[in-house]
Design an enzyme around this catalytic site. Structure first.
Site, PDB file in Angstrom:
ATOM      1  N   TYR A 123       0.834  -1.210   0.000  1.00 20.80           N
ATOM      2  CA  TYR A 123       0.000   0.000   0.000  1.00 20.80           C
ATOM      3  C   TYR A 123       0.864   1.253   0.000  1.00 20.80           C
ATOM      4  O   TYR A 123       0.482   2.281  -0.571  1.00 20.80           O
ATOM      5  CB  TYR A 123      -0.954   0.001   1.199  1.00 20.80           C
ATOM      6  CG  TYR A 123      -2.181  -0.844   0.976  1.00 20.80           C
ATOM      7  CD1 TYR A 123      -3.279  -0.329   0.301  1.00 20.80           C
ATOM      8  CD2 TYR A 123      -2.240  -2.161   1.413  1.00 20.80           C
ATOM      9  CE1 TYR A 123      -4.413  -1.095   0.070  1.00 20.80           C
ATOM     10  CE2 TYR A 123      -3.363  -2.938   1.192  1.00 20.80           C
ATOM     11  CZ  TYR A 123      -4.442  -2.400   0.515  1.00 20.80           C
ATOM     12  OH  TYR A 123      -5.555  -3.168   0.282  1.00 20.80           O
TER      13      TYR A 123
ATOM     14  N   GLU B  33      -8.521  -6.505   5.480  1.00 24.30           N
ATOM     15  CA  GLU B  33      -7.818  -7.645   4.906  1.00 24.30           C
ATOM     16  C   GLU B  33      -7.122  -8.484   5.960  1.00 24.30           C
ATOM     17  O   GLU B  33      -7.065  -9.717   5.844  1.00 24.30           O
ATOM     18  CB  GLU B  33      -6.816  -7.149   3.856  1.00 24.30           C
ATOM     19  CG  GLU B  33      -7.509  -6.658   2.586  1.00 24.30           C
ATOM     20  CD  GLU B  33      -6.629  -5.791   1.708  1.00 24.30           C
ATOM     21  OE1 GLU B  33      -5.384  -5.844   1.856  1.00 24.30           O
ATOM     22  OE2 GLU B  33      -7.177  -5.039   0.876  1.00 24.30           O
TER      23      GLU B  33
END
Length: 411
Positions: free
Chosen positions: A95, A137
């Site tokens: 990310y 997640e």
């Protein structure tokens, strides 16, 4: 939480993203892959070539900006993408890479219009959104690995059986190489399969829906051979599976994932609508309903070119003969002689409102759609025209998420 000034700045960029969103995401992927080619082991190269991934990301960024003052509104979309990320093995460090190159793309494409204030606001907003993905997640990773038969990452499976279902669809029965148990799943979910074809520089990961009811000692996927046409390339992995993966071959799988699932708690009738290989989740849902002795009315509607490419037709016909609560109807755009002689074509052409209203005897049902985007968009509009409410229509995309309705109708 974002302060009001940051929210106002992000919202001011919505018109710009509507115009330049795809240019930004195209530039983003180009620069990120140049700097981090290892990420090509994760991303679907075909979706990149066709521009589907760029369009999906642009829509996600646009929607996030639109709802930046109420990110809870996009939580369903976040969860759907998070399922994909978990099945691919996305980790938090990635990310950071994505954020760096997304901001760079905004600056490169918009130039001086991307002021320091705008870039700072988007940096803050991206971190909030990324943290939401990472948290969701992580919960999914924990759930996948902690359940009975579950695992983390990718696990080695053997192809126990390979069965041709039609001229273009073949099923693969997959069992764990270690001989241990496998996790259950909800009908409609998928697995990711990781393969590195010969002469390919990168591994390829693809998602395939599980095409049987859960509770078996194997996972079954039913894969269509994708032949290229016009600007669409051949399916690298689908063709490799058909041509090179045989009984006894070894593949790597991630645990089942996905949020397009059959609601077993709702007692309303079920209408399963599919086009082409989109019938795979419908077969899983149908088999689950039948094997659980569910007595609610089931209508199975399938569209195909003709019987030669129609998989599981005999299976569904047999079930409909054995179970009076199941009715099956088919639409063929190009039926062959044997289809007409066997009386199996209930409509020549496409599904339309007039035909749907005739074959659906319990309209107050839960509707599940899967197929090409064009197919689902058409059927979705036809269902709405006969009075089906949007909240009762559930659908799944093969590939990057898009929408069956224009953005203007979603806000």
């Amino acid at each position: 939480m974002l302060d009001q000034r940051t929210i106002d700045v992000i919202k001011s960029t919505v018109p710009v993203l509507e115009v330049h969103g795809e240019a930004i995401t195209r530039h983003f992927y180009q620069t990120m892959f140049t700097a981090h080619p290892e990420l090509l082991n994760i991303f679907n190269h075909a979706n990149q070539k066709q521009g589907r991934q760029q369009a999906a990301l642009a829509n996600m960024v646009y929607t996030a900006a639109l709802h930046i003052d109420n990110l809870g509104a996009i939580l369903p979309a976040v969860r759907q993408v998070a399922h994909k990320h978990r099945s691919l093995g996305i980790v938090p460090e990635q990310y950071t890479i994505v954020g760096t190159y997304l901001l760079k793309a905004i600056k490169d494409v918009l130039g001086d219009a991307a002021t320091d204030e705008i870039l700072t606001a988007w940096s803050d907003a991206y971190q909030v959104i990324a943290d939401a993905f990472i948290g969701i997640e992580q919960d999914m990773y924990n759930e996948a690995s902690n359940q009975t038969g579950g695992w983390d990452g990718f696990r080695t499976f053997l192809v126990a059986k390979k069965v041709k279902e039609s001229d273009v669809i073949t099923s693969f029965y997959l069992t764990p190489k270690d001989g241990k148990s496998i996790s259950s799943y909800q009908p409609g979910q998928y697995i990711s399969i990781k393969i590195q074809p010969e002469e390919q520089n990168f591994t390829q990961i693809r998602q395939y829906t599980l095409s049987d009811a859960p509770g078996k000692p194997y996972y079954r996927i039913s894969v269509k051979r994708e032949s290229g046409e016009l600007e669409r390339p051949d399916g690298v992995i689908s063709n490799y599976l058909h041509d090179h993966i045989t009984e006894g071959s070894v593949v790597e799988l991630s645990a089942p994932a996905g949020d397009f699932t059959l609601n077993m708690e709702d007692s309303r009738p079920v209408v399963l609508v599919s086009g082409g290989v989109g019938l795979t989740p419908m077969i899983s849902m149908l088999n689950t309903l039948i094997e659980s002795n569910d007595e609610r009315p089931i209508t199975f509607l399938h569209a195909n070119s003709n019987g030669t490419s129609h998989a599981f037709r005999d299976h569904v016909n047999r079930l409909s003969q054995e179970h009076p609560n199941l009715r099956a109807y088919y639409c063929y755009t190009s039926p062959v002689d044997s289809d007409l002689k066997d009386g199996l074509v209930y409509k020549k052409g496409y599904m339309d409102a007039a035909w749907l209203s005739q074959v659906i005897q319990e309209p107050d049902a839960n509707y599940y759609l899967c197929g090409s985007v064009a197919f689902m968009r058409s059927v979705y509009e036809e269902l709405l025209s006969i009075g089906v409410t949007p909240e009762h229509i559930h659908y799944e995309f093969f590939g990057p998420k898009t929408s069956l309705t224009p953005v203007s109708d979603q806000v």
